[in-house]
Design a protein around this motif. Structure first.
Motif, mmCIF file in Angstrom:
data_model
loop_
_atom_site.group_PDB
_atom_site.id
_atom_site.type_symbol
_atom_site.label_atom_id
_atom_site.label_comp_id
_atom_site.label_asym_id
_atom_site.label_seq_id
_atom_site.Cartn_x
_atom_site.Cartn_y
_atom_site.Cartn_z
ATOM 1 N N PHE A 112 -29.074 48.740 9.184
ATOM 2 C CA PHE A 112 -28.980 49.561 10.562
ATOM 3 C C PHE A 112 -28.216 48.765 11.687
ATOM 4 C CE2 PHE A 112 -32.273 51.243 7.841
ATOM 5 C CZ PHE A 112 -32.026 52.510 7.516
ATOM 6 N N MET B 282 -41.659 36.603 14.633
ATOM 7 C CA MET B 282 -41.807 37.891 14.906
ATOM 8 C C MET B 282 -40.324 38.651 15.204
ATOM 9 S SD MET B 282 -44.995 38.845 14.472
ATOM 10 C CE MET B 282 -45.378 40.460 15.600
ATOM 11 N N HIS C 122 -38.944 40.394 17.459
ATOM 12 C CA HIS C 122 -38.480 40.190 19.030
ATOM 13 C C HIS C 122 -38.283 38.563 19.315
ATOM 14 C CE1 HIS C 122 -42.965 39.776 19.396
ATOM 15 N NE2 HIS C 122 -42.426 39.145 20.269
ATOM 16 N N GLU C 123 -38.609 37.812 18.389
ATOM 17 C CA GLU C 123 -38.423 36.426 18.829
ATOM 18 C C GLU C 123 -37.048 35.928 18.462
ATOM 19 O OE1 GLU C 123 -42.809 34.429 19.062
ATOM 20 O OE2 GLU C 123 -42.205 35.058 17.021
ATOM 21 N N LEU D 129 -51.416 45.195 20.175
ATOM 22 C CA LEU D 129 -51.938 45.654 18.971
ATOM 23 C C LEU D 129 -53.169 45.977 19.195
ATOM 24 C CD1 LEU D 129 -49.564 44.333 16.283
ATOM 25 C CD2 LEU D 129 -49.476 46.611 17.124
ATOM 26 N N ILE E 85 -30.260 49.053 2.624
ATOM 27 C CA ILE E 85 -29.742 49.979 4.013
ATOM 28 C C ILE E 85 -29.924 49.016 5.139
ATOM 29 C CG2 ILE E 85 -29.812 52.151 5.135
ATOM 30 C CD1 ILE E 85 -31.620 53.245 2.714
ATOM 31 N N ASP F 230 -29.520 49.009 14.598
ATOM 32 C CA ASP F 230 -30.642 48.629 15.332
ATOM 33 C C ASP F 230 -31.644 47.951 14.480
ATOM 34 O OD1 ASP F 230 -31.491 50.741 14.076
ATOM 35 O OD2 ASP F 230 -32.454 51.859 15.733
ATOM 36 N N GLN G 176 -33.932 47.980 12.631
ATOM 37 C CA GLN G 176 -35.144 48.633 12.139
ATOM 38 C C GLN G 176 -35.736 47.890 11.342
ATOM 39 O OE1 GLN G 176 -35.000 52.542 10.566
ATOM 40 N NE2 GLN G 176 -33.511 53.155 11.893
ATOM 41 N N LEU G 177 -36.374 46.702 11.956
ATOM 42 C CA LEU G 177 -37.666 45.977 11.193
ATOM 43 C C LEU G 177 -38.840 46.249 11.638
ATOM 44 C CD1 LEU G 177 -35.710 42.531 11.811
ATOM 45 C CD2 LEU G 177 -35.642 43.425 9.714
ATOM 46 N N LEU G 178 -39.716 45.955 10.933
ATOM 47 C CA LEU G 178 -41.252 46.356 11.402
ATOM 48 C C LEU G 178 -41.355 45.433 12.357
ATOM 49 C CD1 LEU G 178 -42.579 46.795 7.683
ATOM 50 C CD2 LEU G 178 -41.700 48.594 9.220
ATOM 51 N N THR G 179 -41.718 45.985 13.498
ATOM 52 C CA THR G 179 -41.955 45.085 14.928
ATOM 53 C C THR G 179 -43.288 44.617 15.000
ATOM 54 O OG1 THR G 179 -42.329 47.308 16.017
ATOM 55 C CG2 THR G 179 -40.163 46.368 16.072
ATOM 56 N N ASP G 180 -43.979 44.992 14.160
ATOM 57 C CA ASP G 180 -45.724 44.817 14.267
ATOM 58 C C ASP G 180 -46.104 43.452 13.412
ATOM 59 O OD1 ASP G 180 -45.286 46.140 12.045
ATOM 60 O OD2 ASP G 180 -47.365 47.343 12.116
ATOM 61 N N THR H 127 -39.088 53.617 8.847
ATOM 62 C CA THR H 127 -38.376 52.441 8.417
ATOM 63 C C THR H 127 -39.075 52.110 6.824
ATOM 64 O OG1 THR H 127 -38.204 51.384 10.461
ATOM 65 C CG2 THR H 127 -38.075 49.823 8.692
ATOM 66 N N LYS I 111 -26.725 59.050 5.798
ATOM 67 C CA LYS I 111 -27.952 59.653 5.466
ATOM 68 C C LYS I 111 -28.067 60.688 4.365
ATOM 69 C CE LYS I 111 -29.369 59.300 10.348
ATOM 70 N NZ LYS I 111 -29.582 59.954 11.508
ATOM 71 N N ARG J 235 -33.531 41.693 3.645
ATOM 72 C CA ARG J 235 -34.386 42.704 3.251
ATOM 73 C C ARG J 235 -33.873 43.627 2.162
ATOM 74 N NH1 ARG J 235 -36.598 46.934 7.951
ATOM 75 N NH2 ARG J 235 -34.724 47.370 7.846
#
Lengths: 228, 289
Positions: free
Chosen positions: A89, A139, A141-142, B10, A87, A91, A93-97, B196, A50, A155
């Motif tokens: 991680f 997405m 989560h898929e 959303l 970077i 977990d 840290q993808l943009l889940t939306d 992020t 960090k 990324r």
């Protein structure tokens, strides 16, 4: 700092709030090096990382990452430091939306890319590098954990960074998938990028032996400290 | 299917924000209508206070007509209505049902002008100097008005206005706090996404922009719904109490709706900017507290 040095820390003390985590840290990593950052949970590996990507302030000692002085870096300059880094991680840290493609598109737009065709081409290139060219529409989560971590690495590669910082990238993955991720990171390192990977997975050292920096008892011990 | 689920979730969070915004903006608009109508209602009361100006019996007709014209042209007069000595006698005869002139042998009544004042002059101080000015003309015998009624109306209007203002301020504060909390909660749920975005090299402005634009969009939608609800409410009230319709000023209402839209935009803008700014300034570890 030598021309081919990508990370240089001198007499650095790392704090979490007011607690000293690591003292007297002296590290130098060159471009293209593959380095493990090891240590028990809570030993300060993540805090060290960090500090390198300026999520923790450097208050004692001096440090330079990819040409940015960590001690005097201004808030406004931090995004530009991070554009020179990739970077990864534990977990993901993808943009889940948003979809995988949109995750990658966001990074390109955020880092100044304008040409739509060039962006699509770059996205396909990095997805190809991590063998996920057909998953762009999904997405996060898929995807499986291994696939999400590959996307996270894709990324990190988008802006062709000189340094990849990976914080326990295999921590959430099964051994087989972990090996695939490690192969990918080693491959990236062979292409001239420095990779600093924090892990406590000792099995990996045997399979992919390399320089090791150990965090222990508030100190940092470098396996190559006495190199010429 | 899960993609659809995610999008639905959303959209659901946006709908919650817009609904909260519209309810709060409706409340603010409702307060605005109450404040506007309280003022109109009090003005209406004040402008119905009649001041009777009794004319001297020896005053010439030309002078009286000139006095009425002067009164009509003055700032403080809303309207005048004159009654001659004879008309006054006729009216009284009708009221009491007796020919009192025959009984007395003369008409004791005076010609008079009933003056209705503009609301801002319907107070004890203004009435005192209006009375003084009128008496100085030598055409006026007496100025009659109910001092106690004037004082009582003004006192009540003051008290009611003060309470409306206090209640409005409290409700306004509650409304702002509610909108702010709703928006903050919505941004709070995205704090890790914001972090992020920072970690992949996005600048603060680049991250903030879409959140603020979305906030403004929500503000406009919320204001639109609130205005539709206010129009529905006004329509309903006017059906129930048609006399209230006379008090409604379309220009005032249009301004009020404009204010509701501006409030929706400004409040969403400021709240979203502050909430995003907060999470942009936090370190990763501080996001868990």
């Amino acid at each position: 700092m030598a021309l081919d040095t990508i990370i240089s820390l001198n007499n650095v003390s790392i704090f979490q709030k007011y607690n000293l985590v690591l003292a007297n840290v002296n590290i130098s990593i060159d471009k293209g090096e593959f380095v493990y950052l090891i240590g028990k949970t809570g030993s300060g590996k993540s805090s060290l990382l960090k500090t390198l990507y300026a999520d923790l302030d450097l208050t004692e000692g001096s440090g330079n990452v990819a040409g940015f002085d960590l001690k005097s870096i201004k808030r406004k300059e931090i995004p530009f430091l991070r554009r020179k880094l990739g970077i990864v991680f534990q977990d993901f840290q993808l943009l889940t939306d948003r979809s995988v493609n949109d995750n990658l598109l966001f990074v390109l737009k955020a880092t100044g890319w304008k040409d739509k065709q060039a962006m699509q081409k770059r996205i396909q290139e990095v997805l190809d590098k991590v063998n996920l060219t057909t998953k762009g529409f999904k997405m996060p989560h898929e995807l499986s954990g291994g696939e999400q971590q590959r996307i996270s690495i894709a990324r990190a590669l988008l802006n062709d960074p000189e340094l990849i910082l990976a914080d326990e990238p295999t921590g959430n993955l099964d051994p087989e998938t972990s090996e695939g991720i490690m192969n990918l990171l080693v491959e990236i390192s062979k292409n001239g990028r420095a990779v600093l990977i924090a892990t406590h997975d000792i099995m990996m050292f045997d399979k992919f032996p390399s320089r090791t920096i150990r965090c222990e008892s508030g100190k940092v011990i470098d396996s190559m400290a006495n190199r010429p | 299917m899960s993609d659809k689920y995610s999008k639905r979730r959303l959209t659901g969070s946006s709908i919650t924000t817009v609904v909260s915004l519209s309810l709060v903006l409706f409340m603010l608009g409702f307060l605005g209508i109450i404040i506007l109508n309280t003022r109109k209602l009090s003005d209406n009361f004040k402008e119905n206070i009649g001041v009777q100006v009794l004319i001297n019996d020896n005053a010439k007709d030309v002078d009286v007509q000139h006095l009425i014209k002067t009164l009509d042209a003055s700032d403080y007069v809303k309207s005048t209505q004159s009654i001659s000595k004879e008309e006054a006698a006729k009216k009284l005869q009708e009221d009491i049902g007796e020919d009192f002139i025959d009984f007395l042998g003369f008409n004791p009544l005076s010609a008079s002008v009933t003056v209705r004042l503009n609301a801002e002059y319907a107070n004890a101080d203004s009435l005192a100097w209006i009375e003084r000015d009128l008496l100085e003309t030598n055409l006026v015998k007496e100025v009659i008005y109910q001092k106690s009624l004037v004082n009582s109306i003004n006192e009540n209007v003051k008290t009611i206005s003060l309470w409306v203002l206090i209640i409005s301020s409290v409700l306004m504060f509650i409304a702002l706090a509610l909108i702010n909390n709703t928006i903050r909660l919505s941004i709070y749920s995205k704090r890790f996404i914001i972090k992020t975005m920072q970690l992949v090299g996005a600048t603060q402005g680049f991250i903030r922009r879409p959140f603020v634009l979305k906030g403004i969009r929500h503000g406009i939608y919320g204001a639109g719904i609130a205005i539709a609800m206010l129009i529905g409410f006004l329509f309903f009230i006017q059906k129930q109490l048609p006399e209230l319709a006379e008090l409604q000023d379309p220009n005032m209402l249009a301004s009020l709706f404009g204010i509701v839209i501006m409030l929706g935009i400004i409040i969403s803008w400021i709240s979203t900017s502050l909430a995003v700014r907060k999470y942009l300034r936090l370190k990763s570890d501080e996001l868990y507290y």
